[in-house]
Write a protein that holds these residues in place. Structure first.
Motif, short mmCIF file in Angstrom:
data_model
loop_
_atom_site.label_atom_id
_atom_site.label_comp_id
_atom_site.label_asym_id
_atom_site.label_seq_id
_atom_site.Cartn_x
_atom_site.Cartn_y
_atom_site.Cartn_z
N LEU A 84 16.89 24.27 11.93
CA LEU A 84 18.10 24.17 11.13
C LEU A 84 19.15 25.17 11.60
N MET A 85 18.71 26.39 11.95
CA MET A 85 19.65 27.39 12.45
C MET A 85 20.28 26.93 13.77
N GLY A 86 19.47 26.30 14.61
CA GLY A 86 20.01 25.76 15.86
C GLY A 86 21.02 24.66 15.61
N THR A 87 20.76 23.82 14.60
CA THR A 87 21.70 22.75 14.26
C THR A 87 23.02 23.33 13.76
N VAL A 88 22.92 24.35 12.89
CA VAL A 88 24.13 25.01 12.40
C VAL A 88 24.91 25.62 13.56
N TYR A 89 24.21 26.22 14.50
CA TYR A 89 24.85 26.82 15.68
C TYR A 89 25.66 25.76 16.44
N GLY A 90 25.06 24.58 16.63
CA GLY A 90 25.75 23.50 17.32
C GLY A 90 27.00 23.06 16.59
N TYR A 91 26.91 22.88 15.27
CA TYR A 91 28.07 22.52 14.46
C TYR A 91 29.16 23.58 14.59
N ALA A 92 28.73 24.86 14.46
CA ALA A 92 29.70 25.96 14.43
C ALA A 92 30.45 26.08 15.75
N ARG A 93 29.75 25.93 16.86
CA ARG A 93 30.40 26.03 18.16
C ARG A 93 31.39 24.87 18.37
N ARG A 94 31.02 23.70 17.87
CA ARG A 94 31.86 22.52 18.05
C ARG A 94 33.11 22.59 17.15
N ARG A 95 32.92 23.12 15.93
CA ARG A 95 34.01 23.11 14.94
C ARG A 95 34.65 24.48 14.74
N ASN A 96 34.16 25.47 15.48
CA ASN A 96 34.73 26.82 15.40
C ASN A 96 34.67 27.40 13.98
N TYR A 97 33.49 27.31 13.36
CA TYR A 97 33.32 27.87 12.03
C TYR A 97 33.33 29.40 12.10
N PRO A 98 33.78 30.06 11.03
CA PRO A 98 33.91 31.52 11.04
C PRO A 98 32.55 32.22 10.95
N VAL A 99 32.55 33.49 11.38
CA VAL A 99 31.34 34.31 11.28
C VAL A 99 31.69 35.62 10.59
N PHE A 100 30.66 36.33 10.13
CA PHE A 100 30.85 37.65 9.56
C PHE A 100 30.78 38.70 10.67
N GLU A 101 31.32 39.85 10.39
CA GLU A 101 31.19 40.96 11.32
C GLU A 101 29.73 41.38 11.41
N ARG A 102 29.26 41.71 12.60
CA ARG A 102 27.87 42.11 12.78
C ARG A 102 27.57 43.36 11.95
N ALA A 103 26.48 43.30 11.20
CA ALA A 103 26.08 44.43 10.37
C ALA A 103 25.48 45.53 11.24
N GLY A 104 25.77 46.77 10.88
CA GLY A 104 25.20 47.89 11.60
C GLY A 104 23.76 48.12 11.19
N LEU A 105 23.08 48.99 11.91
CA LEU A 105 21.67 49.27 11.62
C LEU A 105 21.51 49.85 10.23
N ARG A 106 22.40 50.76 9.83
CA ARG A 106 22.30 51.37 8.51
C ARG A 106 22.45 50.33 7.40
N GLU A 107 23.43 49.44 7.56
CA GLU A 107 23.67 48.40 6.57
C GLU A 107 22.47 47.45 6.47
N THR A 108 21.92 47.11 7.63
CA THR A 108 20.75 46.20 7.64
C THR A 108 19.55 46.85 6.98
N LEU A 109 19.31 48.12 7.26
CA LEU A 109 18.17 48.82 6.66
C LEU A 109 18.34 48.97 5.15
N CYS A 110 19.57 49.22 4.71
CA CYS A 110 19.83 49.32 3.27
C CYS A 110 19.57 47.98 2.58
N ALA A 111 20.05 46.89 3.20
CA ALA A 111 19.84 45.55 2.63
C ALA A 111 18.35 45.22 2.59
N ALA A 112 17.62 45.60 3.64
CA ALA A 112 16.17 45.35 3.68
C ALA A 112 15.45 46.15 2.61
N ALA A 113 15.88 47.40 2.39
CA ALA A 113 15.25 48.23 1.35
C ALA A 113 15.49 47.66 -0.03
#
Length: 440
Positions: free
Chosen positions: A195-224
């Protein structure tokens, strides 16, 4: 007539199935259609009587295993009400929000996380649709795509443990529920990646927006923040695997754990939220269990007239091996899933097909996963397609408007199903390593 019955197997089968599908065509709810299809035969056959329907329906409820169904539904609703879902969404956004497709990728990954808690695709479709469909449309994503990906990702809830369908399958067809839980991990991960691969194909074809890449600190906080919630499936599966508690007891423990997280740890669930969670769980559970009861009465009549043996008498002569039988099972469940809810399908069709799989030496956990995955796909295929109907209703479009995108997304999902059939090790590897005694 053989056995002293008034009706022959062919006649009984004709009455049951013609009446059942006729009632479905008239839009009678599945549970009522199953019960009404049973009544004429109980009136025709002197040995039976109409009280058979009541007796067999209540016999189905006399099952300790089925108590797990309302408990897992309540766990999911408590986690929604207690802010746990929002923390899982934060983690999903930190992990995959920067991948093309952004919010739609988060949608899929959150369904993967939530599947390890709820066990119910309809609960997932209802909650995720309210969150993601408006948000994705607001970001410029096509409404039909948003409805389709939300519906398709919701099917993960019945494939990834703990799954209500696995509990029902294990209880009805006498298969290790712990083994089924372990077997669902790899297919669930593969479908998530598809499903993630399918979304990737749609997004590349239709230029869907993305979020800014999360930093390590933000990712660790979200995981905690999400870590206590992510422990839920581990607690359930490991407890069942090591024999600490049964499937039903694990449901009770999951409810207590979700309540503690919502009330004590995160402190976001109000008394009104708790009341709504209990009410919604009772509503969903009553529908599911009513289907179990009437389907059991329907299945009892199939066994009484030996209809499965009658219907499959010619199949044994086809000389199918394990792989061909797997594709045959998948085809039958995919077709049935278009018209019938998954739980009655397991009770009726699963019991019909089980002897065929046993005759060719197919492992019963492998058979179960083929059936469950196929029925999961039925949740997004019309005319039944309950998860698709929920998502389309919340999105404010007709089901037919989302069909094209659903079909595109189903192609890689069906590819995963084919891999599961061709390579039984994909579902049996973890059970073989962790609990070889559960196979058979």
């Amino acid at each position: 007539m053989p056995g002293g019955n008034v009706l022959a197997p062919a006649e009984a089968a004709a009455i049951l199935f013609v009446l059942f599908f006729g009632l479905l065509a008239l839009r009678v709810p599945v549970a009522f259609a199953l019960g009404l299809a049973v009544l004429p035969i109980t009136l025709i056959e002197p040995r039976l009587g109409p009280l058979l329907l009541v007796g067999e329906t209540f016999n189905a409820y006399n099952s300790f295993i089925l108590l797990a169904v309302p408990f897992f539904l309540l766990t999911a609703n408590l986690m929604n009400a207690g802010g746990i879902t929002s923390r899982l969404m934060e983690l999903a956004r930190a992990l995959v929000g920067h991948i093309p497709g952004g919010l739609a990728q988060v949608n899929v990954v959150l369904s993967f996380f939530f599947a390890g808690i709820s066990g119910s695709s309809t609960a997932d479709a209802a909650s995720q649709s309210r969150i993601f469909i408006p948000a994705q449309v607001k970001l410029g994503m096509d409404l039909r795509f948003s409805v389709a990906i939300t519906a398709c990702s919701s099917v993960l809830a019945v494939i990834i443990p703990p799954s209500i369908l696995m509990i029902v399958w294990g209880g009805i067809l006498t298969v290790s529920i712990g083994g089924l839980f372990l077997a669902g991990i790899v297919p669930g991960m593969l479908i998530t990646l598809a499903l993630m691969g399918t979304v990737y194909g749609y997004a590349r074809r239709r230029n869907y927006p993305v979020f800014e890449r999360a930093g390590l600190r933000e990712t660790l906080c979200a995981a905690a923040h999400a870590f206590p919630a992510l422990l839920t499936p581990l607690l359930i599966v490991s407890g069942k695997l090591f024999g600490w508690f049964t499937a039903t007891e694990s449901g009770c423990i999951a409810v207590i754990y979700a309540a503690v997280l919502s009330l004590v740890v995160y402190r976001e669930m109000s008394a009104e939220g708790f009341y709504r969670a209990v009410l919604e769980s009772a509503r969903f559970a009553s529908v599911a269990l009513f289907c179990v009861g009437t389907a059991s009465a329907f299945g009892w009549l199939l066994a009484y007239y030996q209809i499965p043996q009658f219907m499959l008498a010619g199949v044994a002569s086809w000389g199918m091996g394990t792989t061909a039988t797997g594709f045959f099972v998948a085809f039958v469940f995919l077709v049935v899933g278009c018209f019938l809810d998954a739980i009655p399908s397991i009770i009726i069709v699963g019991t019909i097909l089980q002897p065929i799989t046993q005759a060719v030496g197919m492992d019963q956990i492998h058979f179960a996963l083929i059936g469950i995955i196929s029925l999961a796909f039925g949740l997004v295929t019309p005319p039944y397609g309950l998860c698709l109907m929920i998502a389309a209703h919340i999105g404010g479009i007709r089901v037919i408007d989302a069909i094209r995108d659903v079909c595109i997304m189903l192609v890689p999902m069906l590819g995963v199903l084919a891999l599961v059939i061709l390579f039984p090790g994909l579902v049996l590897a973890i059970p073989r390593l962790a609990a070889p005694g559960m196979l058979g």
